[in-house]
Design a protein around this motif. Structure first.
Motif, short mmCIF file in Angstrom:
data_model
loop_
_atom_site.label_atom_id
_atom_site.label_comp_id
_atom_site.label_asym_id
_atom_site.label_seq_id
_atom_site.Cartn_x
_atom_site.Cartn_y
_atom_site.Cartn_z
N GLU A 74 0.84 -1.19 0.00
CA GLU A 74 0.00 0.00 0.00
C GLU A 74 0.88 1.24 0.00
OE1 GLU A 74 -2.41 -0.37 3.43
OE2 GLU A 74 -0.72 -0.52 4.81
N ILE A 75 0.24 2.41 -0.04
CA ILE A 75 0.97 3.67 -0.15
C ILE A 75 0.99 4.38 1.20
CG2 ILE A 75 1.14 5.86 -1.39
CD1 ILE A 75 -0.66 4.69 -3.54
N GLY A 76 2.13 4.95 1.53
CA GLY A 76 2.23 5.84 2.67
C GLY A 76 2.46 7.26 2.18
N ALA A 77 1.80 8.23 2.82
CA ALA A 77 1.94 9.65 2.48
C ALA A 77 1.63 9.91 1.00
CB ALA A 77 3.34 10.16 2.83
N ALA A 78 0.56 9.30 0.51
CA ALA A 78 0.19 9.45 -0.90
C ALA A 78 -0.03 10.90 -1.26
CB ALA A 78 -1.07 8.64 -1.20
N GLY A 79 0.41 11.28 -2.45
CA GLY A 79 0.20 12.62 -2.95
C GLY A 79 1.20 13.64 -2.46
N THR A 80 2.25 13.19 -1.79
CA THR A 80 3.30 14.10 -1.30
C THR A 80 4.65 13.64 -1.81
OG1 THR A 80 3.87 12.90 0.74
CG2 THR A 80 1.94 14.35 0.81
N ARG A 81 5.64 14.51 -1.65
CA ARG A 81 7.00 14.15 -2.08
C ARG A 81 7.55 12.98 -1.27
NH1 ARG A 81 9.74 14.95 -6.79
NH2 ARG A 81 11.98 14.86 -6.42
N ASP A 82 6.99 12.77 -0.08
CA ASP A 82 7.44 11.68 0.79
C ASP A 82 6.68 10.38 0.56
OD1 ASP A 82 9.28 13.37 2.09
OD2 ASP A 82 7.71 14.14 3.43
N ALA A 83 5.86 10.33 -0.47
CA ALA A 83 5.09 9.12 -0.74
C ALA A 83 6.02 7.92 -0.89
CB ALA A 83 4.26 9.30 -2.01
N HIS A 84 5.60 6.79 -0.30
CA HIS A 84 6.45 5.59 -0.36
C HIS A 84 5.58 4.34 -0.42
CE1 HIS A 84 5.66 6.69 3.85
NE2 HIS A 84 5.69 5.39 4.12
N PHE A 85 6.21 3.27 -0.80
CA PHE A 85 5.53 1.98 -0.96
C PHE A 85 5.78 1.13 0.28
CE2 PHE A 85 5.65 -2.46 -2.78
CZ PHE A 85 4.28 -2.58 -2.97
N LEU A 86 4.71 0.60 0.85
CA LEU A 86 4.79 -0.24 2.04
C LEU A 86 4.44 -1.67 1.64
CD1 LEU A 86 2.88 2.19 4.42
CD2 LEU A 86 5.34 1.75 4.43
N PRO A 87 5.45 -2.53 1.41
CA PRO A 87 5.14 -3.91 1.00
C PRO A 87 4.38 -4.65 2.09
CG PRO A 87 7.47 -3.37 0.68
CD PRO A 87 6.89 -2.28 1.50
N PHE A 88 3.44 -5.45 1.68
CA PHE A 88 2.70 -6.27 2.64
C PHE A 88 3.61 -7.37 3.19
CE2 PHE A 88 -1.54 -5.30 0.36
CZ PHE A 88 -1.74 -4.20 1.18
N THR A 89 3.41 -7.69 4.45
CA THR A 89 4.10 -8.84 5.03
C THR A 89 3.46 -10.11 4.49
OG1 THR A 89 2.59 -8.91 6.91
CG2 THR A 89 4.57 -7.51 7.13
N ALA A 90 4.16 -11.22 4.67
CA ALA A 90 3.62 -12.50 4.22
C ALA A 90 2.27 -12.78 4.87
CB ALA A 90 4.61 -13.62 4.53
N ARG A 91 2.13 -12.41 6.15
CA ARG A 91 0.86 -12.65 6.83
C ARG A 91 -0.26 -11.80 6.23
NH1 ARG A 91 -0.55 -15.11 11.32
NH2 ARG A 91 1.63 -15.54 11.80
N ARG A 92 0.06 -10.54 5.89
CA ARG A 92 -0.95 -9.64 5.32
C ARG A 92 -1.37 -10.11 3.92
NH1 ARG A 92 -2.01 -3.99 5.56
NH2 ARG A 92 -3.91 -3.67 4.32
#
Length: 660
Positions: free
Chosen positions: A157-175
């Motif tokens: 999923e996305i963290g800080a979407a729409g900003t210069r600090d936007a980043h990708f948060l990979p799901f854990t195996a459990r998620r």
């Protein structure tokens, strides 16, 4: 080292070329990331590409990922250059489909995804521009599933979407377990059974994801930004782990397909070919296309961002081949897959006459256009010798501008264009027959030809068959008739190409070779191929006239989204443009109209829509089929042949006399 031939595909402006630059930088191939706006990208090498900020020609560049060499092919995103994408599809092991997190799914995105799934090409989805204002996650995933395919697996999923600090948060195996199991179990009974019994390990789940991705049954989705680099490392890991490497054995028979042809500094042809089997070496002679043959004088492969000269190239690799002077795009050598000749996208539906500003450039213009057509199999030329004009088929107005700029930059030719017209086709209405006999007036040819024309199912093309014994005359004469039939059907009763028909040869006959004792062959008493090539158009067009020929125009299937209160203004315009709405619905607070519209009306509809919908309307339109012209004057196209519809005129041109 294993090889992966990877295509990057997207709708225009989704950030495909920027992603290519970021991948090359992340792999250490380039030290500085190029900019599309600045015209400094590695793959957009044409001056015109840099000026316009769009990809026009496909380009190949390589980089390492783990223990693999990835040959990355950057393709155009603008629909006017879909022919470039088409020729690349047959050489891919996998693809990355780029979607903008702001604009979302666009018309070309859907066309590309449908084609990738139909061809079973393993595909990852990369949602780009998560750092841009308006970037979405949840609603975008819903639209991806609704408009592309439900077989999507979000890998994070996305963290800080729409900003210069936007980043990708990979799901854990459990998620990942629950959505993965729900999707994958539908394709794997053993996995479903293990799931019910609680015996599914994370490793088994990941292996199943890689296997089903490789079978193009599911499509992992990554999020990131080509500009900031967010999510690119995870995408590269997915390319390495989830997409299958190239197959083929270096010890097998030589087999390959040419997907691109360009000219070197001295005007020599350079063929880009994908090797499917065997090993090709410098100085090898190879047969290609329809029997042409050439000797390989040079081979280059792509390594670490550059083209490197090598003595040979093996299965799985992409190579630049020199020495094949007659090579054309789509040519295969050896036992290559037949898919290279198959069209995956719609044919061009527009045509325009190219006019040189200087009349003395007509001959040079025809040569230049012929060279451009060599590089684009879906772009065809029509030469009208009577009017000394050359017409070129196109996908859109942007392509017209590119052709104009290319002719100026590469050939020094200043040209203009006449207004674009729609390309129609003709189909026979019923069956029709005609025959002319050797030695009977008014036939002036030493040949007997009888033909029957029958309609065939839509999309079947032209089929030629024999209704006479193959041994009734030399094979070369049958071949002359068949070749002439196909050539003649390029212009039917109304001047359009005739398609979807079966032509049967019902009568045949010839005058055997005659010569007098101790004298040379007497042409006046013996049939030649020229007799059959001269007579066949007269017989064929007579049969087609009796069958009846109906003109069909290209139709697009459209989807139009607009605010509900604008529909009273939109519907009358659709009616005037001969569009036929077939269904209505809603998508949130938006009304959705779907239906059919003539290709000739699409450009006008696109230009009128913003004013009709306060700029909020969205139109998707793509070629769907050909439909009979039932209203107005039947469109015709001027003939460029000897006009076998007019017997006297034809015979004067072919035999210099009007009768037998």
């Amino acid at each position: 080292m294993p090889t992966l031939n990877l295509g990057i595909l997207a709708h225009v402006d989704a950030g495909k070329t920027s992603l290519t630059e970021r991948l090359l930088h992340s792999a250490g191939v380039i030290d500085e990331i190029g900019s599309v706006d600045a015209g400094s990208t590695r793959t957009d090498s044409l001056a015109l590409e840099r000026q316009r900020g769009i990809t026009i020609k496909s380009a190949v560049v390589s980089f390492p990922v783990g223990d693999r060499t990835v040959n990355l092919i950057d393709t155009p995103g603008h629909p006017d250059f879909i022919a470039e994408v088409e020729r690349v599809l047959g050489v891919l092991d996998g693809a990355v489909l780029v979607v903008s997190a702001v604009e979302g799914v666009q018309a070309q995105t859907r066309v590309l995804m449908r084609t990738l799934r139909r061809l079973r090409i393993p595909t990852l989805v990369f949602v780009n521009k998560i750092d841009r204002g308006g970037a979405q996650y949840g609603p975008l995933l819903e639209r991806l599933a609704a408009r592309l395919t439900p077989a999507l697996v979000p890998m994070g999923e996305i963290g800080a979407a729409g900003t210069r600090d936007a980043h990708f948060l990979p799901f854990t195996a459990r998620r990942l377990r629950t959505p993965l199991l729900d999707l994958l179990a539908g394709h794997d009974d053993a996995l479903l059974s293990a799931y019910v019994e609680g015996r599914v390990s994370d490793e088994r789940l990941r292996d199943c994801l890689a296997r089903r991705t490789g079978q193009a049954l599911v499509h992992p989705v990554y999020f990131g930004s080509a500009i900031t680099g967010a999510g690119v490392a995870e995408l590269m890991a997915g390319v390495e782990e989830l997409l299958p490497a190239a197959r083929g054995t270096a010890d097998g028979p030589v087999a390959g397909t040419v997907f691109k042809v360009e000219r070197g500094p001295a005007g020599e042809k350079i063929a880009y070919a994908r090797m499917f089997s065997g090993t090709l070496r410098t100085r090898d002679r190879v047969a290609h296309g329809d029997g042409a043959e050439g000797r390989i004088t040079g081979i280059s492969v792509f390594e670490h961002g550059s083209a490197v000269r090598v003595p040979c190239v093996a299965a799985g690799r992409i190579a630049m081949l020199r020495g094949l002077g007659d090579i054309r795009i789509g040519d295969s050598f050896g036992q290559s897959p037949a898919s290279g000749a198959e069209h995956h996208f719609a044919p061009p539906t527009l045509e325009t006459v190219v006019v040189p500003r200087r009349p003395g450039d007509r001959a040079a213009l025809h040569i230049a256009l012929t060279q451009l057509a060599e590089q684009d199999p879906l772009i065809t030329l029509r030469r009208d010798e009577l009017r000394r004009e050359t017409s070129v088929s196109l996908y859109g107005e942007v392509q017209k501008q590119v052709v104009q700029a290319t002719l100026a930059d590469e050939f020094g030719l200043d040209v203009t264009f006449r207004e674009s017209t729609t390309i129609c086709v003709e189909r026979p209405v019923a069956g029709g027959t005609a025959v002319e006999f050797n030695g009977r007036e008014p036939n002036p040819f030493l040949a007997t030809v009888g033909l029957r024309v029958d309609p065939a199912p839509a999309g079947s093309g032209v089929r030629f068959r024999l209704g006479v014994e193959l041994g009734s005359m030399p094979y070369a004469f049958f071949k002359a008739v068949e070749d002439t039939v196909r050539e003649t059907l390029r212009q039917g009763v109304h001047g359009w190409q005739v398609t979807d028909c079966t032509v049967t040869m019902t009568h045949s006959g010839y005058s055997p070779r005659q010569s007098h004792a101790h004298q040379r062959f007497d042409k006046s008493m013996s049939s030649t191929g020229a007799d059959f090539r001269g007579l066949t158009p007269l017989v064929l067009m007579s049969a087609l006239r009796r069958a009846g020929s109906r003109v069909h125009e290209p139709m697009h299937r459209f989807s139009l989204e607009a605010p509900p209160d604008t529909l009273p203004a939109v519907l009358p315009v659709l009616a005037r443009l001969r569009a036929v709405p077939e269904s209505t619905g809603t998508h949130g607070a938006t009304s959705v109209l779907r239906g059919r519209v003539p290709a000739a009306s699409v450009h006008e509809l696109e230009s009128l829509l913003p004013g009709l919908t306060r700029g909020e309307g969205e139109l998707e339109a793509a070629f769907d089929h050909y439909a009979p012209v039932t209203r107005g004057t039947v469109p015709t196209r001027p003939r460029t042949d000897h006009n076998p519809l007019d017997r006297k005129e034809y015979l004067l041109k072919v035999t210099r006399r009007a009768g037998g």
